[in-house]
Design a protein around this motif. Sequence first.
Motif, PDB file in Angstrom:
ATOM      1  N   GLU A  64       0.857  -1.184   0.000  1.00 22.68           N
ATOM      2  CA  GLU A  64       0.000   0.000   0.000  1.00 22.68           C
ATOM      3  C   GLU A  64       0.895   1.236   0.000  1.00 22.68           C
ATOM      4  N   LYS A  65       0.538   2.208  -0.837  1.00 25.10           N
ATOM      5  CA  LYS A  65       1.330   3.429  -0.924  1.00 25.10           C
ATOM      6  C   LYS A  65       0.396   4.626  -0.860  1.00 25.10           C
ATOM      7  N   ALA A  66       0.845   5.695  -0.208  1.00 22.73           N
ATOM      8  CA  ALA A  66       0.041   6.906  -0.113  1.00 22.73           C
ATOM      9  C   ALA A  66       0.946   8.130   0.003  1.00 22.73           C
ATOM     10  N   TYR A  67       0.363   9.254  -0.363  1.00 23.82           N
ATOM     11  CA  TYR A  67       0.983  10.553  -0.156  1.00 23.82           C
ATOM     12  C   TYR A  67       0.080  11.335   0.775  1.00 23.82           C
ATOM     13  N   MET A  68       0.665  12.034   1.721  1.00 20.58           N
ATOM     14  CA  MET A  68      -0.124  12.840   2.639  1.00 20.58           C
ATOM     15  C   MET A  68       0.301  14.299   2.495  1.00 20.58           C
ATOM     16  N   LEU A  69      -0.687  15.151   2.263  1.00 21.87           N
ATOM     17  CA  LEU A  69      -0.473  16.590   2.199  1.00 21.87           C
ATOM     18  C   LEU A  69      -0.796  17.141   3.579  1.00 21.87           C
ATOM     19  N   ILE A  70       0.147  17.818   4.191  1.00 16.37           N
ATOM     20  CA  ILE A  70       0.008  18.227   5.588  1.00 16.37           C
ATOM     21  C   ILE A  70       0.138  19.742   5.724  1.00 16.37           C
ATOM     22  N   SER A  71      -0.801  20.329   6.430  1.00 20.30           N
ATOM     23  CA  SER A  71      -0.704  21.728   6.842  1.00 20.30           C
ATOM     24  C   SER A  71      -0.351  21.740   8.315  1.00 20.30           C
ATOM     25  N   GLU A 117       7.472  23.526  10.005  1.00 22.13           N
ATOM     26  CA  GLU A 117       7.687  22.620   8.878  1.00 22.13           C
ATOM     27  C   GLU A 117       8.914  21.724   9.069  1.00 22.13           C
ATOM     28  N   GLN A 118      10.021  22.300   9.444  1.00 21.45           N
ATOM     29  CA  GLN A 118      11.257  21.531   9.597  1.00 21.45           C
ATOM     30  C   GLN A 118      11.139  20.512  10.730  1.00 21.45           C
ATOM     31  N   SER A 119      10.580  20.934  11.851  1.00 21.67           N
ATOM     32  CA  SER A 119      10.403  20.033  12.991  1.00 21.67           C
ATOM     33  C   SER A 119       9.484  18.870  12.624  1.00 21.67           C
ATOM     34  N   LEU A 120       8.406  19.168  11.929  1.00 24.90           N
ATOM     35  CA  LEU A 120       7.470  18.123  11.530  1.00 24.90           C
ATOM     36  C   LEU A 120       8.123  17.168  10.544  1.00 24.90           C
ATOM     37  N   SER A 121       8.862  17.691   9.595  1.00 25.15           N
ATOM     38  CA  SER A 121       9.570  16.847   8.630  1.00 25.15           C
ATOM     39  C   SER A 121      10.536  15.897   9.339  1.00 25.15           C
ATOM     40  N   THR A 122      11.255  16.407  10.315  1.00 20.45           N
ATOM     41  CA  THR A 122      12.194  15.584  11.096  1.00 20.45           C
ATOM     42  C   THR A 122      11.463  14.463  11.829  1.00 20.45           C
ATOM     43  N   GLN A 123      10.318  14.786  12.428  1.00 21.27           N
ATOM     44  CA  GLN A 123       9.527  13.773  13.140  1.00 21.27           C
ATOM     45  C   GLN A 123       9.003  12.711  12.185  1.00 21.27           C
ATOM     46  N   PRO A 152       9.354   4.620  10.268  1.00 17.01           N
ATOM     47  CA  PRO A 152       9.952   3.742   9.247  1.00 17.01           C
ATOM     48  C   PRO A 152       9.162   3.651   7.938  1.00 17.01           C
ATOM     49  N   GLU A 153       7.862   3.763   8.004  1.00 23.14           N
ATOM     50  CA  GLU A 153       7.034   3.639   6.801  1.00 23.14           C
ATOM     51  C   GLU A 153       7.096   4.874   5.901  1.00 23.14           C
ATOM     52  N   VAL A 154       7.574   5.997   6.430  1.00 17.66           N
ATOM     53  CA  VAL A 154       7.703   7.219   5.637  1.00 17.66           C
ATOM     54  C   VAL A 154       8.967   7.095   4.784  1.00 17.66           C
ATOM     55  N   LYS A 155       8.774   7.071   3.474  1.00 15.57           N
ATOM     56  CA  LYS A 155       9.886   6.865   2.547  1.00 15.57           C
ATOM     57  C   LYS A 155      10.480   8.167   2.030  1.00 15.57           C
ATOM     58  N   ASN A 156       9.684   9.226   2.030  1.00 15.29           N
ATOM     59  CA  ASN A 156      10.161  10.514   1.558  1.00 15.29           C
ATOM     60  C   ASN A 156       9.323  11.605   2.211  1.00 15.29           C
ATOM     61  N   CYS A 157       9.932  12.740   2.452  1.00 18.82           N
ATOM     62  CA  CYS A 157       9.232  13.843   3.109  1.00 18.82           C
ATOM     63  C   CYS A 157       9.812  15.146   2.571  1.00 18.82           C
ATOM     64  N   ALA A 181      -2.865   6.645  13.938  1.00 21.79           N
ATOM     65  CA  ALA A 181      -2.181   6.529  15.231  1.00 21.79           C
ATOM     66  C   ALA A 181      -0.798   7.176  15.267  1.00 21.79           C
ATOM     67  N   LYS A 182      -0.161   7.318  14.130  1.00 18.53           N
ATOM     68  CA  LYS A 182       1.196   7.879  14.143  1.00 18.53           C
ATOM     69  C   LYS A 182       1.242   9.291  13.570  1.00 18.53           C
ATOM     70  N   ILE A 183       0.833   9.446  12.330  1.00 18.89           N
ATOM     71  CA  ILE A 183       1.028  10.732  11.665  1.00 18.89           C
ATOM     72  C   ILE A 183       0.060  11.799  12.151  1.00 18.89           C
ATOM     73  N   ARG A 184      -1.231  11.539  12.120  1.00 21.15           N
ATOM     74  CA  ARG A 184      -2.213  12.584  12.441  1.00 21.15           C
ATOM     75  C   ARG A 184      -2.186  13.011  13.903  1.00 21.15           C
ATOM     76  N   LYS A 185      -1.526  12.238  14.762  1.00 22.00           N
ATOM     77  CA  LYS A 185      -1.436  12.606  16.172  1.00 22.00           C
ATOM     78  C   LYS A 185      -0.172  13.385  16.510  1.00 22.00           C
ATOM     79  N   LEU A 186       0.656  13.644  15.510  1.00 21.55           N
ATOM     80  CA  LEU A 186       1.853  14.448  15.769  1.00 21.55           C
ATOM     81  C   LEU A 186       1.431  15.872  16.130  1.00 21.55           C
ATOM     82  N   PRO A 187       2.117  16.470  17.096  1.00 21.41           N
ATOM     83  CA  PRO A 187       1.767  17.844  17.479  1.00 21.41           C
ATOM     84  C   PRO A 187       2.067  18.828  16.347  1.00 21.41           C
ATOM     85  N   LYS A 188       1.343  19.915  16.341  1.00 21.59           N
ATOM     86  CA  LYS A 188       1.525  21.038  15.410  1.00 21.59           C
ATOM     87  C   LYS A 188       0.900  20.802  14.034  1.00 21.59           C
ATOM     88  N   ILE A 189       0.251  19.641  13.794  1.00 23.06           N
ATOM     89  CA  ILE A 189      -0.437  19.416  12.522  1.00 23.06           C
ATOM     90  C   ILE A 189      -1.806  20.073  12.593  1.00 23.06           C
TER      91      ILE A 189
END
Length: 76
Positions: free
Chosen positions: A2-9, A15-21, A26-31, A58-66
């Motif tokens: 399964e592959k997906a792209y997520m557009l995040i505001s 932006e930099q902090s979120l990209s680092t997180q 492991p499932e994030v292949k590119n950011c 459970a992982k991405i959408r619960k990150l702070p600052k999204i």
Amino acid sequence: MEKAYMLISCEIGEEQSLSTQLKKIPEVKNCLITYGSYDVVAEFVTDTPAQMNEIISAKIRKLPKIRSTITLRVTN
């Protein structure tokens, strides 16, 4: 596979902090940091649809600052 792209505001200036997180997941292949309506684009891959749902909720959408996300699933 399964592959997906997520557009995040995110909050301004996070932006930099979120990209680092995201890159620590492991499932994030590119950011990429972008400019415009969305701040970050993340590409991720899982083995099953259930794993995809788990990563999204459970992982991405619960990150702070999204603020919001849009997930674009890729079908083969």
